[in-house]
Design a protein around this motif. Structure first.
Motif, PDB file in Angstrom:
ATOM      1  N   ALA B 315      43.229 -64.006  12.248  1.00 43.03           N
ATOM      2  CA  ALA B 315      43.868 -65.312  12.435  1.00 43.03           C
ATOM      3  C   ALA B 315      45.384 -65.237  12.227  1.00 43.03           C
ATOM      4  N   MET B 316      45.827 -64.445  11.244  1.00 42.99           N
ATOM      5  CA  MET B 316      47.265 -64.372  10.969  1.00 42.99           C
ATOM      6  C   MET B 316      48.021 -63.726  12.141  1.00 42.99           C
ATOM      7  N   LYS B 317      47.487 -62.569  12.593  1.00 43.10           N
ATOM      8  CA  LYS B 317      48.143 -61.882  13.711  1.00 43.10           C
ATOM      9  C   LYS B 317      48.141 -62.774  14.953  1.00 43.10           C
ATOM     10  N   THR B 318      47.026 -63.472  15.177  1.00 41.95           N
ATOM     11  CA  THR B 318      46.928 -64.343  16.352  1.00 41.95           C
ATOM     12  C   THR B 318      47.941 -65.489  16.243  1.00 41.95           C
ATOM     13  N   SER B 319      48.095 -66.046  15.034  1.00 42.44           N
ATOM     14  CA  SER B 319      49.072 -67.127  14.816  1.00 42.44           C
ATOM     15  C   SER B 319      50.474 -66.650  15.167  1.00 42.44           C
ATOM     16  N   PHE B 320      50.829 -65.468  14.651  1.00 40.36           N
ATOM     17  CA  PHE B 320      52.187 -64.969  14.893  1.00 40.36           C
ATOM     18  C   PHE B 320      52.398 -64.647  16.377  1.00 40.36           C
ATOM     19  N   LEU B 321      51.335 -64.114  17.012  1.00 37.86           N
ATOM     20  CA  LEU B 321      51.436 -63.849  18.450  1.00 37.86           C
ATOM     21  C   LEU B 321      51.715 -65.144  19.204  1.00 37.86           C
TER      22      LEU B 321
END
Lengths: 91, 426
Positions: B315-321
């Protein structure tokens, strides 16, 4: 060049020419004349040209109108139309 | 991939290319793209109508009517002159105050409307001070995009997100986005002061002229002002409570608009309706139908799956993407079609296993709204102000704007990145 006259018992107009515009210092002496001046202001504020005429209302009840040089004739025409001026003529 | 999906992608890409190229009016292009989706049998008319988000449209129309009537009272000119006098006629302080007013107004009004209200009085104040109006105009563009990020009703991307995700109500937007927006605005205003401190100088005589202005004379209709502000206030309270009241935001906005028309009389009706930006409303209609073609053919689901593969479903990586992709994309293309495409994709990510979608929605809102500050074509407010300035003989160049705005946009996204990490993943 145009010349204009006004009723000095109702309104006082002084004109100063600047580099790109003309400043009209206006003193109104009746509420009726103030309303006529507001009609001129309303005309210029509704016309979508934001820099043709800037109206500044002063705390003492006087006004300063800074009019771009190419808008001076339209300004005077509207002033005549709303009877702030008594006469307007080409000179 | 099915033939229908390929046709949908083709129509979508061609439409998008025409929107970006600005060769034709974006509303005509979007509507035509949506109609092609139906004509080619990708979706039928019933599906198309089903995908049009009437909450987004109702909210926009309601707020446009409310603002059209309130603007006639002169209250925005009054506020700007009050601010100039509070700044004691100092040009730099006036720039800061006008930026803050623009940001605050943009949080509750459409950005384009806000700049259209503030720009004329800005020209007037700049002329009185005999200073260049461009620093003011550039600051107001940036402030309107930052301020609009703070609430559900402040910017079209937020309106679209709020309409698509019922649990994200007005208060959810305010409590999740306003804190970071306030920080970004403080840093941005500090940067404005640094950038323009040498450009904005005037004489004591001209400062005195500002102090002698009579702001009360700007109020053209005090009765209408009282009615407008009362209804506008009630509408904002309504937005704050709409989640609790189980009412859609469009219901609140339209109630406010027609309540104001009810108490002001029908003579305001024609003008208020004519001031609704119908081209924007139809642009949204076209986009909703266009994107529905991608949703119904499974293209969005496939893209969402690819994005999850890229981030490993984290979820974190997806948010930043999403945050950075939205920001960069929104700097160069219209953020409305971008967000219209991203919304179903994020919903699909939920179906594919990301359990907490909230940080993803806030990342999209922050990226899409703040990204608009990146270039002169990044948001509607930028284009409108640049057009007005050019018409009045003050050219805002693409590169000139980029030099000031792009670093500020990157700074705002770095702050958002840190905020999302600290608030949702730390």
């Amino acid at each position: 060049m145009v010349a204009y006259t006004f009723d000095q018992s109702l309104i006082e107009i002084q004109e100063t020419e600047n580099e790109n515009d003309v400043t009209f210092s206006i003193e109104v002496k009746s509420e009726d004349m103030r309303n006529r001046l507001k009609q001129i202001r309303s005309y210029f504020e509704d016309n979508k040209d934001y820099t043709d005429a800037f109206f500044y209302s002063r705390q003492g009840g006087s006004y300063e109108v800074i009019v771009r040089k190419d808008a001076v004739i339209p300004f005077l025409v509207q002033a005549f139309r709303f009877r702030c001026l008594e006469s307007l003529q080409w000179k | 991939m099915a033939t229908q999906a390929i046709i949908a992608i083709g129509i979508f890409l061609v439409t998008y290319a025409f929107i970006i190229s600005e060769k034709l009016h974006r509303t005509i292009v979007a509507m035509f793209g949506g109609i092609l989706m139906i004509l080619f049998g990708v979706i039928d008319q019933e599906q198309a109508v089903h995908h049009i988000d009437f909450n987004t449209l109702g909210l926009l129309i309601g707020m446009m009517i409310l603002v059209a009537i309130t603007a006639q009272t002169g209250v925005f000119k009054y506020m700007a002159i009050r601010a100039a006098k509070a700044a004691k006629g100092d040009p730099l302080r006036i720039l800061i105050y006008l930026s803050l007013i623009t940001a605050a107004a943009s949080a509750f009004l459409d950005n384009v409307t806000t700049v259209l209200l503030i720009v004329p009085v800005t020209f007037s104040i700049a002329r009185q001070l005999q200073v260049n109006p461009l620093p003011y105009l550039i600051s107001e563009i940036i402030a309107s995009n930052v301020g609009g990020t703070a609430t559900l009703i402040g910017d079209p991307p937020n309106i679209m997100i709020g309409s698509s995700v019922p649990e994200l109500d007005f208060m959810a937007f305010l409590t999740n986005l306003a804190p970071v927006v306030i920080v970004i605005m403080i840093v941005t205003v500090f940067c404005f002061a640094l950038i323009y401190r040498k450009d904005l100088k005037t004489t004591p005589e001209l400062k005195t002229k500002i102090m002698s202005l009579n702001e009360l004379d700007e109020i053209t209709d005090s009765k209408l002002l009282k009615k407008s502000l009362t209804v506008l206030g009630l509408t904002i309270v309504g937005f704050m409570l709409h989640g609790m009241l189980h009412l859609e935001s469009a219901t609140i906005a339209l109630t406010g608009a027609f309540l104001l028309l009810l108490i002001t009389g029908e003579h305001y009706l024609e003008e208020a309706i004519s001031k609704v930006e119908w081209t924007t409303i139809f642009f949204f209609v076209g986009l909703f139908v266009l994107v529905s073609g991608l949703v119904e053919t499974g293209v969005i689901a496939k893209l969402a799956a690819e994005a999850i593969n890229l981030t490993g479903g984290d979820a974190m990586k997806t948010s930043f993407l999403i945050l950075w992709l939205s920001a960069i994309a929104s700097a160069f293309v219209d953020n409305i079609p971008f967000v219209a495409t991203m919304i179903p994709m994020i919903k699909e990510m939920g179906a594919l296993g990301i359990t907490n979608l909230e940080p993803l929605w806030w990342s999209l809102a922050l990226g899409a709204c703040l990204g608009g500050n990146g270039t002169l074509i990044g948001a509607s407010a930028n284009v409108i102000v640049a057009g007005l300035a050019a018409k009045e003989g003050h050219h805002i160049s693409f590169v000139g704007f980029l030099k000031v705005a792009f670093p500020l946009m990157i700074m705002s996204i770095i702050l958002s990145h840190a905020y999302i990490f600290l608030r949702y993943f730390f």
